[in-house]
Design a protein around this motif. Structure first.
Motif, PDB file in Angstrom:
ATOM      1  N   ASN A 273       6.399  -6.250   7.362  1.00 18.57           N
ATOM      2  CA  ASN A 273       7.743  -6.116   6.958  1.00 18.57           C
ATOM      3  C   ASN A 273       8.489  -5.036   7.008  1.00 18.57           C
ATOM      4  O   ASN A 273       9.048  -4.351   6.044  1.00 18.57           O
ATOM      5  N   HIS A 274       8.524  -4.628   8.121  1.00 17.10           N
ATOM      6  CA  HIS A 274       9.348  -3.125   8.485  1.00 17.10           C
ATOM      7  C   HIS A 274       8.490  -1.848   7.991  1.00 17.10           C
ATOM      8  O   HIS A 274       9.218  -0.766   8.235  1.00 17.10           O
ATOM      9  N   ALA A 275       7.403  -2.135   7.274  1.00 12.95           N
ATOM     10  CA  ALA A 275       6.805  -0.996   6.900  1.00 12.95           C
ATOM     11  C   ALA A 275       5.641  -0.652   7.879  1.00 12.95           C
ATOM     12  O   ALA A 275       4.983  -1.604   8.394  1.00 12.95           O
ATOM     13  N   GLU A 276       5.450   0.641   8.205  1.00 11.30           N
ATOM     14  CA  GLU A 276       4.210   0.952   9.247  1.00 11.30           C
ATOM     15  C   GLU A 276       3.396   1.913   8.621  1.00 11.30           C
ATOM     16  O   GLU A 276       3.643   2.968   7.817  1.00 11.30           O
ATOM     17  N   ASP A 277       2.048   2.108   9.173  1.00 11.83           N
ATOM     18  CA  ASP A 277       1.050   2.971   8.995  1.00 11.83           C
ATOM     19  C   ASP A 277       0.302   3.378  10.055  1.00 11.83           C
ATOM     20  O   ASP A 277      -0.090   2.277  10.705  1.00 11.83           O
TER      21      ASP A 277
ATOM     22  N   ALA B  58       0.875  -1.118  -0.028  1.00 15.32           N
ATOM     23  CA  ALA B  58      -0.037   0.128   0.130  1.00 15.32           C
ATOM     24  C   ALA B  58       0.962   1.126   0.014  1.00 15.32           C
ATOM     25  O   ALA B  58       0.559   2.179  -0.793  1.00 15.32           O
ATOM     26  N   ASN B  59       2.130   1.306   0.779  1.00 15.61           N
ATOM     27  CA  ASN B  59       2.654   2.481   0.869  1.00 15.61           C
ATOM     28  C   ASN B  59       3.499   2.540  -0.398  1.00 15.61           C
ATOM     29  O   ASN B  59       3.604   3.719  -0.973  1.00 15.61           O
ATOM     30  N   ALA B  60       3.821   1.669  -1.221  1.00 15.94           N
ATOM     31  CA  ALA B  60       4.645   1.549  -2.562  1.00 15.94           C
ATOM     32  C   ALA B  60       3.681   2.136  -3.483  1.00 15.94           C
ATOM     33  O   ALA B  60       4.062   2.911  -4.323  1.00 15.94           O
ATOM     34  N   ALA B  61       2.287   1.766  -3.373  1.00 22.25           N
ATOM     35  CA  ALA B  61       1.269   2.194  -4.500  1.00 22.25           C
ATOM     36  C   ALA B  61       0.592   3.379  -3.834  1.00 22.25           C
ATOM     37  O   ALA B  61      -0.505   3.868  -4.463  1.00 22.25           O
TER      38      ALA B  61
END
Length: 158
Positions: free
Chosen positions: A96-100, A59-62
């Protein structure tokens, strides 16, 4: 018997070649429309089921492409991040180390707690994901089906 004596009431009208061709074309057009509509319905059903949810990382990548459209996102609730609010609850999810950071509008489900996998539905609003639905993945069933996903998501199980 002459032509004048013939009983024409028993005769049938036969369509000319132009009339039957028009019926055939009309039938083919109707069939094509039905096939296109059926294909569209099948395509939409298949694409909706293929992309059931995105991970936080996806989601962060897109994020730019997603804009403010609603979608479903998966992650694990980060321990120590849950803050009840008058409107619902704020928390952080990780994958996987990405947070929101998430703002849930409404009451979370009873099983909602830190360190569990969740799927949330909503949209990005600035740097926050505004959620209207939290689905708690029942840990014992989920871990059995996806043994490495909880570990990858940063949860304590696995």
């Amino acid at each position: 018997m002459t032509l004048a004596d013939e009983d024409f009431s028993q005769w049938k009208t036969v369509d000319g070649p132009g009339r039957s061709r028009a019926k055939l074309i009309r039938s083919l057009v109707v069939l094509a429309v039905i096939l296109v509509a059926l294909g569209f319905v099948l395509f939409k059903g298949a694409t909706n089921s293929l992309e059931y949810f995105l991970t936080v990382q996806q989601a962060n990548a897109a994020r730019a492409k997603l804009g403010d459209q609603s979608f479903r996102m998966e992650g694990v609730v980060v321990p120590g991040s849950v803050d009840p609010t008058p409107a619902g609850v704020d928390f952080t999810i990780r994958y996987n180390h990405a947070e929101d950071r998430v703002t849930e509008i409404g009451n979370p489900p009873e099983l909602f707690q830190p360190s569990i996998p969740v799927v949330i539905q909503g949209h990005f609003q600035g740097n926050v994901f505004v959620s209207s639905l939290i689905e708690v993945k029942h840990s014992s069933n989920y871990v059995a089906e996806h043994p490495t996903r909880i570990k990858d998501a940063g949860g304590t199980q696995g």
